[in-house]
Design an enzyme around this catalytic site. Sequence first.
Site, mmCIF file in Angstrom:
data_model
loop_
_atom_site.group_PDB
_atom_site.id
_atom_site.type_symbol
_atom_site.label_atom_id
_atom_site.label_comp_id
_atom_site.label_asym_id
_atom_site.label_seq_id
_atom_site.Cartn_x
_atom_site.Cartn_y
_atom_site.Cartn_z
ATOM 1 N N SER A 151 2.121 11.559 1.037
ATOM 2 C CA SER A 151 2.699 10.266 1.426
ATOM 3 C C SER A 151 4.173 10.199 1.095
ATOM 4 O O SER A 151 4.948 9.543 1.791
ATOM 5 C CB SER A 151 1.994 9.122 0.678
ATOM 6 N N ASP B 270 1.788 1.309 7.531
ATOM 7 C CA ASP B 270 1.405 1.408 6.130
ATOM 8 C C ASP B 270 0.815 0.091 5.628
ATOM 9 O O ASP B 270 0.190 -0.638 6.399
ATOM 10 C CB ASP B 270 2.633 1.815 5.309
ATOM 11 N N HIS C 52 2.296 0.952 -1.634
ATOM 12 C CA HIS C 52 2.449 2.225 -0.946
ATOM 13 C C HIS C 52 3.488 2.149 0.169
ATOM 14 O O HIS C 52 4.373 3.007 0.287
ATOM 15 C CB HIS C 52 1.089 2.640 -0.386
#
Length: 485
Positions: free
Chosen positions: A422, A229, A259
């Site tokens: 996600s 990520d 994120h």
Amino acid sequence: MKTLILFYTTLIITTLQSTVSTAPTSTKEKRWLHPGAKRPVVAHSTDDDPFHDYIAILSDDETRPWAEIFDEMGFSTKGSKKMTHSLGVSGSGRPSYNMTSYDVNGIKTFGKNLRAFTINMRESEAEGMDGNPSLVSLEKTKMRQWAFVPGSKKVLPSLPLVEQGVRDFSLRKRQDDVMWIQQGNAPWNLQRLSCEHKIDVKGRLATDLKYNYRFDEVAGNGVDVYVVDSGINVDHVEFQGRARMMFSYFGKVNDDVGHGTHCAGTIAALHYGVAKNVNIWGIKVGDSSGVNGEAIVAGIDAAITRHNQRKSQPGFMGSVISMSVGTAPPQQSDFMILQKAVQAGMHVSVAAMNSATDACNFSPGAFSQQIPIINVGAAGIDDTRAPFSNFGKCVDIYAPGVSIVSTFNNDATGIASLDGTSMACPAVTGIIADELVRNPKLRLDPAAMKKHILGKALKGVIKADNVINGSELMANNGFPGDPQV
């Protein structure tokens, strides 16, 4: 204890393009011809024959040193530098991962388990490499995307209990005498993973931390989870020192997007995580400018190397890759590196992506039909497929992915709400981690684990008209009934 960080940086190396060798010709057939250097090139105008960046993956039988390959391509590493990167775990002082990298005339190499390089060349030159027996794959490099919905981010006030170090958890006992815990200040997605029926919200907002989560006391204890990520805010109090950065493709390890921290929190955070005792390893493959395809190959390659070292060591509990990034169309490089991972015994959870269309058109989820990775779609608090979530036969399972509250990168106690597949993918990652502790026979068997996870899921929850000829399964950790209120 100080953790040594592996930085995969762009190397500055002095290189010289070689001339035709005057040494005796080898009896071994030369497999490499440098594009445009040693073969006739059909004349094209610049407009008709543009340059692109390509990623080339070597076949398993191409084991020669890079220097020999470069020489055959028409480049020489003589007099140039090469750099070996080392990773020490928890300041042990003993490198557990070594990688020698080159940057030769713009050709950048990486990988130990899947050797690859990137090169900039014309389309006609790439066509000239087609059929090279030393190559198993050659494709244009393509940026990936984060699998969250842009504009869905809502930064929220931190949970006061975190600062106080208090856990609103109560210890209970299941019928089979296995110790389990109920958390009373959980986000809704955790409750949905541990109950049989649709949540009765009773006036609560989806972002309220007023839901109940039941989880096994082991909570994935000792499992290694590799978060591919944007990096992780390892100083966040919710990780309790269990999160560390292991790899970066960019010469920096901070999560400048948020994120990766959010996904890691859904996997492992004290209050927001499914498996609250796992070890989190950050694999930084993207930043605020996007996600590099070659970074994914290099980062997962590093994870495979560490996994192969760990699986023969005492205390090894299993390895999971969590990958909430992707793109369309499917990329061969994603397939090749994930195939290597599952062959090594690593379990993989990926996001189905957010285009409200057939997930079989997206990488890496399209490969869920070919290799035992778990492709995860997103559902809302009402048990319907999230309107943005991809669907179809390549989606194996759904998990909560709307208004998901988890850790964020703004400070050591920051949290935020995000939407996307996600957010669904790491929920399944956490369930896999917990099952690895409870089912030791599955630790190196991704195919059997996938079957087990799908077998534990709730059947017929996501209605058929919402998934369009795909899975109707909702991820579940197997607790009967619903949490006590």
